[in-house]
Design a protein around this motif. Structure first.
Motif, PDB file in Angstrom:
ATOM      1  N   LEU A  83      -7.528   4.147 -46.614  1.00 43.72           N
ATOM      2  CA  LEU A  83      -7.136   4.972 -45.504  1.00 43.72           C
ATOM      3  C   LEU A  83      -8.398   5.170 -44.515  1.00 43.72           C
ATOM      4  O   LEU A  83      -8.280   4.824 -43.160  1.00 43.72           O
ATOM      5  N   PHE A  84      -9.563   5.437 -45.122  1.00 41.86           N
ATOM      6  CA  PHE A  84     -10.823   5.752 -44.424  1.00 41.86           C
ATOM      7  C   PHE A  84     -11.207   4.394 -43.893  1.00 41.86           C
ATOM      8  O   PHE A  84     -11.730   4.301 -42.790  1.00 41.86           O
ATOM      9  N   ILE A  89     -11.789   0.299 -39.378  1.00 41.48           N
ATOM     10  CA  ILE A  89     -11.364  -1.293 -38.819  1.00 41.48           C
ATOM     11  C   ILE A  89     -10.825  -1.078 -37.583  1.00 41.48           C
ATOM     12  O   ILE A  89     -10.994  -1.800 -36.651  1.00 41.48           O
ATOM     13  N   PHE A  90      -9.690  -0.244 -37.474  1.00 45.19           N
ATOM     14  CA  PHE A  90      -8.676  -0.276 -36.594  1.00 45.19           C
ATOM     15  C   PHE A  90      -8.853   0.992 -35.443  1.00 45.19           C
ATOM     16  O   PHE A  90      -8.344   0.882 -34.383  1.00 45.19           O
ATOM     17  N   GLY A  91      -9.351   1.773 -36.142  1.00 46.66           N
ATOM     18  CA  GLY A  91      -9.373   3.275 -35.292  1.00 46.66           C
ATOM     19  C   GLY A  91     -10.380   3.320 -34.344  1.00 46.66           C
ATOM     20  O   GLY A  91     -11.309   2.322 -34.193  1.00 46.66           O
ATOM     21  N   GLU A  92     -10.935   4.554 -33.917  1.00 48.69           N
ATOM     22  CA  GLU A  92     -12.055   4.776 -33.273  1.00 48.69           C
ATOM     23  C   GLU A  92     -13.191   4.677 -34.229  1.00 48.69           C
ATOM     24  O   GLU A  92     -13.261   5.261 -35.328  1.00 48.69           O
ATOM     25  N   SER A 181     -19.908  -1.452 -38.386  1.00 48.64           N
ATOM     26  CA  SER A 181     -19.222  -0.578 -39.042  1.00 48.64           C
ATOM     27  C   SER A 181     -17.645  -1.082 -39.313  1.00 48.64           C
ATOM     28  O   SER A 181     -17.258  -0.535 -40.561  1.00 48.64           O
ATOM     29  N   ARG A 182     -17.263  -1.714 -38.661  1.00 49.05           N
ATOM     30  CA  ARG A 182     -15.765  -2.442 -38.775  1.00 49.05           C
ATOM     31  C   ARG A 182     -15.890  -3.357 -40.016  1.00 49.05           C
ATOM     32  O   ARG A 182     -14.914  -3.446 -40.970  1.00 49.05           O
ATOM     33  N   LEU A 186     -13.961  -3.186 -43.756  1.00 46.29           N
ATOM     34  CA  LEU A 186     -13.271  -4.301 -44.481  1.00 46.29           C
ATOM     35  C   LEU A 186     -13.909  -4.446 -45.703  1.00 46.29           C
ATOM     36  O   LEU A 186     -12.845  -4.624 -46.709  1.00 46.29           O
ATOM     37  N   ILE A 187     -15.116  -4.275 -46.150  1.00 48.69           N
ATOM     38  CA  ILE A 187     -15.520  -4.469 -47.451  1.00 48.69           C
ATOM     39  C   ILE A 187     -15.040  -2.943 -48.372  1.00 48.69           C
ATOM     40  O   ILE A 187     -14.484  -3.265 -49.402  1.00 48.69           O
ATOM     41  N   LEU A 188     -15.225  -2.134 -47.619  1.00 54.73           N
ATOM     42  CA  LEU A 188     -14.470  -0.994 -48.115  1.00 54.73           C
ATOM     43  C   LEU A 188     -13.136  -0.774 -48.672  1.00 54.73           C
ATOM     44  O   LEU A 188     -12.796  -0.393 -49.636  1.00 54.73           O
TER      45      LEU A 188
END
Length: 206
Positions: A83-84, A89-92, A181-182, A186-188
């Protein structure tokens, strides 16, 4: 051992996200002298390091006192990390969200702790990750020490990047930090899914 260390390094790099902390640091130290900026950088890294080391040492002990099996925590941790990662990726983006939080804190020294040390560097994802990759039941003491040293090396690199933040910011800009950061998100996300699957395998003895 070296393959595991490299894997841990990439994992910790993704959850700590040193590049994503640069815009947060720039916002926190805006208008400060170079000496104050250095003080804030060192204080933030020291605070984040202490928090993560405490989780590495005591996180699993707390789980055992609560009689929570580590595979269950691994599954829950993987879901939270996922979720983090989705928010990355998609959020702020991380820099944007934490820069906004920095405006709510008054003193620069306080900003070194929040939001720079926590949650920008020692994020909830990083706290959860360090517990998972120092599992006493899966890793020997030597491996756990290597993992802790790997974490400290990521923090050391983060410190260097913060001290060079002005120059780096000019090169990549806020948008570049957001993109990186995005990518880290993706890696995370991939690591989080692997953690969930591994926890399910151990829990059900598959």
């Amino acid at each position: 051992m070296w393959e595991d260390t490299l894997k841990d390094f990439i994992y910790l790099w993704a959850v700590i996200d040193p590049i994503g902390s640069i815009p947060v640091f720039m916002a926190v130290t805006a208008g400060c002298s170079r000496s104050v900026q250095r003080q804030i950088a060192f204080r933030a890294i020291m605070t984040a390091g202490i928090v993560l080391i405490l989780f590495a040492i005591g996180g699993q002990l707390i789980l055992e006192l609560l009689e929570i099996p580590l595979p269950a925590f691994q599954i829950a941790g993987g879901l939270v990390l996922f979720l983090f990662a989705l928010t990355m990726i998609f959020g702020e983006s991380k820099p944007e969200a934490e820069i906004e939080e920095s405006h709510k804190v008054e003193t620069h020294q306080s900003k070194a702790v929040y939001p720079l040390a926590i949650p920008s560097i020692a994020s909830p994802g990083a706290m959860m990750a360090i517990v998972l990759i120092t599992d006493n039941h899966r890793f020997e003491m030597q491996q756990q020490m290597f993992t802790t040293l790997t974490m400290l090396s990521v923090l050391a690199i983060t410190l260097i990047l913060l001290l060079l933040a002005g120059s780096i910011q000019k090169v990549i800009g806020d948008s570049g930090a957001s993109v990186l950061s995005r990518i880290g998100g993706l890696i995370l996300a991939s690591v989080a899914v692997d953690s969930v699957l591994s926890g399910i395998k151990i829990y059900f003895d598959l």
